[in-house]
Scaffold this active site. Structure first.
Site, PDB file in Angstrom:
ATOM      1  N   ASP A 123       0.819  -1.325   0.041  1.00  0.00           N
ATOM      2  CA  ASP A 123      -0.401  -0.081  -0.146  1.00  0.00           C
ATOM      3  C   ASP A 123       0.779   1.315  -0.152  1.00  0.00           C
ATOM      4  O   ASP A 123       0.654   2.158  -0.601  1.00  0.00           O
ATOM      5  CB  ASP A 123      -0.983   0.058   1.152  1.00  0.00           C
ATOM      6  N   THR A 124       1.698   1.362   0.827  1.00  0.00           N
ATOM      7  CA  THR A 124       2.783   2.365   0.932  1.00  0.00           C
ATOM      8  C   THR A 124       3.546   2.590  -0.315  1.00  0.00           C
ATOM      9  O   THR A 124       3.594   3.825  -0.693  1.00  0.00           O
ATOM     10  CB  THR A 124       3.591   2.368   2.220  1.00  0.00           C
TER      11      THR A 124
END
Length: 239
Positions: free
Chosen positions: A186-187
């Site tokens: 996600d990051t």
């Protein structure tokens, strides 16, 4: 063959009880957003608790449900990559199977992509966000996101909220550069998207901590190491 606009993905690993609530609620919400023009993909990642069999039964009874099973454990990031590559919709989204983020926000998530954004993401850390979670999770989350903003130069507040949507073609062009195969996915997607000039909308959500969710020291160390590895890759790529 019916036209699909929205492909929603549920990443699943041994989540049978959560699936029994998430699938019917997802179908109801998605039908209101894109009537007859959506698919619900369950990216089932090597479960051993009967999740596969349950989703297979749902798939047989409802053509809007698709099972994407893996015999081997892929990890969250690789499972999502596989699901998005096989999705039919021009808009793809995913959310956690425990429905930690209130499903009332799903229309806003999808609408942001319809309005021209490349990525939309829910945030638990904006002033208007309403969250319920333990003090340990709160401290860890705020510390982690501060590190991402400071070290990786992100302008977003919350990188790990499991509630995101994408313009599929833009996401697929970004994925080959993403190396994370599990939680850091996600990051890394958000950081690389910002560096490539993607239009991102972050908005506040109501969120509650799922049962059995814990923060382990090992997880904190691994996420911190992942931040430093990505910083190194980004700087090596520039040179």
């Amino acid at each position: 063959m019916r036209e699909v606009e929205v492909s929603a993905v549920l990443p699943v690993y041994n989540d049978l009880l959560a699936l029994k609530a998430a699938i019917p609620q997802s179908l109801e919400t998605l039908e209101a957003i894109a009537p007859g023009r959506f698919e619900l993909i369950v990216a089932e990642d090597g479960s051993t608790d009967g999740s596969t069999e349950f989703v297979r039964e749902c798939e047989a009874n409802d053509p809007r449900v698709r099972l994407l099973h893996s015999d081997e454990r892929l990890g969250r990031g690789r499972a999502l990559n596989r699901a998005f590559a096989g999705a039919s919709g021009s808009i793809v989204c995913y959310y956690d199977v425990d429905l930690a983020t209130d499903m009332q926000h799903l229309p806003e998530l999808v609408e942001a992509i319809r309005d021209g954004h490349d990525i939309a993401t829910g945030s638990r850390l904006l002033p208007e966000s309403v969250i319920v979670r333990s003090g340990g999770r709160e401290i860890a989350s705020r510390g982690y996101n501060t590190l991402v903003r400071t070290i990786l130069g992100s302008s977003l507040c919350d990188h790990q909220c499991g509630f995101k949507a994408f313009r599929r073609d833009r996401l697929l062009s970004l994925i080959p550069s993403v190396t994370a195969d599990h939680w850091f996915w996600d990051t890394e997607v958000l950081v690389r998207a910002q560096k490539n000039g993607y239009r991102i909308r972050e908005f506040p959500v109501q969120w509650r901590q799922g049962e059995g969710t814990t923060v382990r020291r090992k997880d904190v160390i691994e996420m911190g190491s992942a931040i430093l590895r990505l910083w190194w890759r980004l700087h090596v790529e520039k040179s």
